[in-house]
Design an enzyme around this catalytic site. Structure first.
Site, short mmCIF file in Angstrom:
data_model
loop_
_atom_site.label_atom_id
_atom_site.label_comp_id
_atom_site.label_asym_id
_atom_site.label_seq_id
_atom_site.Cartn_x
_atom_site.Cartn_y
_atom_site.Cartn_z
N LYS A 54 0.80 -1.23 0.00
CA LYS A 54 0.00 0.00 0.00
C LYS A 54 0.83 1.27 0.00
O LYS A 54 0.34 2.34 -0.36
CB LYS A 54 -1.00 -0.01 1.16
N SER A 79 -8.71 0.09 7.08
CA SER A 79 -8.65 -0.90 8.15
C SER A 79 -7.20 -1.13 8.58
O SER A 79 -6.92 -1.99 9.38
CB SER A 79 -9.26 -2.22 7.68
N GLU A 205 -9.98 -13.90 -2.80
CA GLU A 205 -10.69 -13.26 -1.68
C GLU A 205 -10.89 -14.23 -0.53
O GLU A 205 -10.90 -15.45 -0.74
CB GLU A 205 -12.11 -12.89 -2.14
N GLY A 209 -16.04 -13.38 2.37
CA GLY A 209 -16.32 -12.09 1.73
C GLY A 209 -16.05 -12.13 0.25
O GLY A 209 -15.16 -11.46 -0.25
N ASP A 211 -17.52 -10.95 -2.35
CA ASP A 211 -18.28 -9.98 -3.16
C ASP A 211 -17.63 -9.76 -4.52
O ASP A 211 -18.31 -9.56 -5.53
CB ASP A 211 -18.38 -8.65 -2.42
N SER A 305 1.01 -9.83 -0.22
CA SER A 305 0.67 -8.41 -0.16
C SER A 305 1.15 -7.68 1.08
O SER A 305 1.38 -6.47 1.04
CB SER A 305 -0.84 -8.24 -0.29
C1 LIG Z 1 -5.24 -3.67 1.32
C2 LIG Z 1 -4.66 -5.01 1.33
C3 LIG Z 1 -5.10 -6.00 0.45
C4 LIG Z 1 -6.22 -5.77 -0.53
O1 LIG Z 1 -5.88 -4.77 -1.46
P1 LIG Z 1 -7.00 -4.08 -2.35
O2 LIG Z 1 -6.26 -3.11 -3.18
O3 LIG Z 1 -7.98 -3.44 -1.42
O4 LIG Z 1 -7.66 -5.16 -3.12
C5 LIG Z 1 -4.46 -7.22 0.47
N1 LIG Z 1 -3.48 -7.49 1.34
C6 LIG Z 1 -3.04 -6.58 2.21
C7 LIG Z 1 -1.93 -6.94 3.14
C8 LIG Z 1 -3.60 -5.30 2.23
O5 LIG Z 1 -3.15 -4.40 3.10
#
Ligand SMILES: *Cc1c(COP(=O)(O)O)cnc(C)c1O
Length: 320
Positions: A54, A79, A205, A209, A211, A305
């Site tokens: 992010k 979050s 996902e 959830g 969606d 991620s």
């Molecule tokens: C935000 C986040 C996601 C999901 O990312 P999106 O861009 O909202 O789909 C996945 N893994 C981690 C660790 C995140 O912080």
């Protein structure tokens, strides 16, 4: 009509991030290659600055602020990881940051957000509307709202991780990407379609959830209640207008993973690869494991991620 971001925007984002974001390593495990029967490459965004991809989207978006926007400041709702990403990026760029966070956000994420100098405003994720709170603050104080996923600059920034992966590895047969609101998946898809035209792009996902899967398969954005899952980074209620358009154009399918599968992957990452991965970060591997019959002999990318999980929570999940 929305003007969707393109791969050119991902290239511009990569230039803005140069020298600020880490070019994260790509790792592999012979144990996992053997288990799945494929060559699996992990893009380790858990090792990104502030512990998740992010940072890429947030820093890219804030870098584009004009002098007036910089002076007034940024507001966002998140979050957790987007909150930290905005707080850190804002601190680096000298921009005041206000963050709307749920009262049950992991303690490590809330502490880190405050630690970067973010001004935290708390709300109840089960009864209050974070987007309304954010919009209200933006209007009252002239702040610029940068949402966690549905913004062209955020999407373009998130796309730089997959851009690096394809630059390092060339074409792949499949790429598995964690999916919440779709910023990472849509950005990854922009890079994939430009750099790896044959690569299948899959979003993953939490089972509770799905969606995104429902939206993808029905052709319209489906809204759900906040799902109860250990994958707190993917507790989103719906895809965004921008992210959905890109996902339905460029993504091949969306799968789900159970909480138990995520825990199992977290254990694998910790024990075999010495990687601390948060529950949401394990979604990609969980799906790749579940569909290994279709991946035999292939070259597969998995985007990890993030790695932001309280140590106490990590231990509790490992011993439950
Ligand atoms: C935000 C986040 C996601 C999901 O990312 P999106 O861009 O909202 O789909 C996945 N893994 C981690 C660790 C995140 O912080």
């Amino acid at each position: 009509m929305l003007t969707l971001p393109t791969y050119d925007d991902v290239i511009s984002a990569a230039a803005r991030l140069k020298g600020h974001a880490h070019r994260t390593p790509v790792m592999s495990s012979r144990t996992m290659n053997r288990e799945i029967g494929a060559e699996v490459f992990f893009k380790c965004e858990n090792l990104q600055r502030m512990g998740a991809f992010k940072f890429r989207g947030a820093f890219n978006a804030l870098s584009k602020f004009d002098a007036q926007q910089k002076k007034a400041g940024v507001v966002t709702f998140s979050s957790g990881n987007h909150a930290q990403a905005i707080a850190l990026s804002a601190a680096l760029l000298g921009i005041p940051a206000t963050i709307v966070m749920p009262n049950d956000a992991p303690a490590a994420k809330m502490a880190a957000t405050r630690g970067y100098g973010g001004n935290v405003v708390i709300y109840d994720r089960y009864t209050e509307d974070r987007e309304a709170i954010g919009r209200d603050l933006a209007q009252k104080h002239g702040l610029t709202l940068i949402p966690p996923y549905d913004h062209p600059d955020v999407i373009a920034g998130q796309g730089t991780a997959a851009k690096e992966l394809f630059e390092d590895l060339g074409e792949l047969d499949a790429l598995f990407v964690c999916l919440g609101g779709g910023g990472l998946l849509s950005g990854s898809a922009l890079s994939a379609r430009a750099l790896a035209p044959r690569c299948a792009i899959y979003g993953v996902e939490p089972e509770a959830g799905n969606d995104g899967q429902q939206s993808f398969r029905s052709g319209a954005i489906v809204h759900i209640d906040t799902p109860k899952t250990i994958a707190d980074g993917a507790q989103t209620q719906h895809l965004g207008a921008y992210t959905f358009e890109i996902i339905r154009r460029d993504v091949d399918d969306i799968f789900t993973a159970s909480d138990a599968e995520l825990v199992d992957c977290m254990r694998f990452f910790a024990t075999r690869m010495k990687l601390m991965v948060e529950p949401t970060g394990a979604l990609g591997l969980a799906a790749a494991r579940a569909m290994k019959a279709k991946l035999q002999g292939k070259r597969v990318g998995v985007l990890i991620s993030g790695g932001n999980v309280d140590l106490e929570r990590f231990c509790a999940l490992m011993t439950a």
